[in-house]
Scaffold this motif. Structure first.
Motif, PDB file in Angstrom:
ATOM      1  N   ASP A  15       0.864  -1.188   0.000  1.00  0.00           N
ATOM      2  CA  ASP A  15       0.000   0.000   0.000  1.00  0.00           C
ATOM      3  C   ASP A  15       0.896   1.233   0.000  1.00  0.00           C
ATOM      4  O   ASP A  15       1.888   1.280   0.750  1.00  0.00           O
ATOM      5  N   THR A  28      -3.081   3.847  -2.987  1.00  0.00           N
ATOM      6  CA  THR A  28      -3.162   2.768  -3.963  1.00  0.00           C
ATOM      7  C   THR A  28      -2.142   1.684  -3.617  1.00  0.00           C
ATOM      8  O   THR A  28      -1.502   1.746  -2.573  1.00  0.00           O
ATOM      9  N   LYS A  29      -2.045   0.672  -4.496  1.00  0.00           N
ATOM     10  CA  LYS A  29      -1.047  -0.383  -4.297  1.00  0.00           C
ATOM     11  C   LYS A  29       0.029  -0.235  -5.365  1.00  0.00           C
ATOM     12  O   LYS A  29      -0.297   0.024  -6.536  1.00  0.00           O
TER      13      LYS A  29
END
Ligand SMILES: C[S@@+](CC[C@H](N)C(=O)[O-])C[C@H]1O[C@@H](n2cnc3c(N)ncnc32)[C@H](O)[C@@H]1O
Length: 266
Positions: A15, A28-29
């Motif tokens: 993350d 976001t990832k």
């Protein structure tokens, strides 16, 4: 130079909080082989793989973005929601005044979007557990997705049930209520709580405070406290440090109380 630990390193699937300025930030990832796009251009996630959180990266338009490791309040602000979610300031006090600690069992109603559930689950940790009740199917499904996305599903048991029909659990350490009519849930909360356990009720209007207070007295709760947290942000600008012009004027009130034990309970 200090050595960098594994937990500080960005890996495939980590993350990441990508920050442009105090207003523009994205959670976001980081995925190998993919790109992050925003209105200021894009960069390849491969550019940050294996690097520590806290680094900066430039987009193809030479705009600098900073990569942070997300903290619980980042997740809370970004959680997809259809109903009002708990604010970070209120969530913080619920943890401290609500008798919630690592390893404890918490009962919550309603789940809503699962924002508060996620904070409770993170805080009780793998030794504790959260049972949460929601009576609206769309809210239940959305919260389920949110908790899975945060990897917290093993610490939470979600129930698509109306809390006004009572709770299945007993001897819980704490009950947290954030729903339309908390008064009808108070008797069930009493049954589910351990002696001395804490109930926390979040409510948006003054009208509810008196009804909840009277109901808590009726059902033998003590040490009842009602409060409102008002938070004011400070503008951080050299030679112009002052309160922000805009602020959130109202979120809700919090009532905390503890289960008393009378002669007839023994
Ligand atoms: C304001 S939201 C809770 C928000 C939640 N604290 C969060 O941070 O995401 C209130 C939720 O309680 C649910 N609710 C209302 N009455 C309920 C009841 N009797 N049993 C279970 N859920 C209930 C509603 O459907 C709604 O989703």
């Amino acid at each position: 130079m200090t050595s960098i630990e594994l937990s500080e390193i960005i890996e495939d699937g980590s993350d990441v909080l990508i920050v442009l300025d105090s207003r523009k930030r994205w959670l976001t990832k980081a995925i190998t082989g993919k790109q992050f796009h925003c209105h200021k251009g894009f960069f390849d996630f491969d550019q940050i793989m294996g690097k520590p959180y806290g680094i900066s990266v430039k987009t193809n338009k030479s705009i600098e973005l900073t990569i942070y490791k997300p903290i619980p309040s980042d997740f809370l602000k970004q959680i997809p929601h259809s109903s009002q979610i708990i604010y970070t300031k209120d969530a913080g006090l619920i943890l401290l005044n609500g008798g919630i600690h690592p390893g404890c069992i918490v009962l919550e109603a309603g789940t809503g979007s699962g924002a508060l559930t996620s904070i409770l689950a993170k805080y009780v940790g793998s030794e504790g557990h959260v049972y949460t009740y929601e009576n609206r199917e769309d809210a239940y499904n959305n919260a389920k997705k949110n908790l899975e996305r945060l990897g917290l599903e093993s610490q939470v048991t979600m129930k698509f049930q109306d809390a006004s029909n009572g709770f299945d659990e007993q001897k819980v350490d704490a009950v947290v209520l954030d729903l339309g009519d908390p008064c009808e849930i108070i008797p069930h909360a009493r049954t589910a709580l351990k002696s001395g356990g804490v109930i926390t009720i979040f409510m948006p209007t003054y009208n509810q405070i008196e009804r909840v207070y009277v109901q808590l007295e009726e059902y033998n709760f003590g040490d009842i406290q009602a409060l409102e947290l008002i938070l004011r942000g400070i503008q951080l600008k050299r030679n112009a440090i002052r309160p922000n012009t805009r602020m959130i004027g109202h979120t809700g009130f919090l009532i905390f109380a503890r289960k008393l034990v009378g002669e007839k309970d023994l």
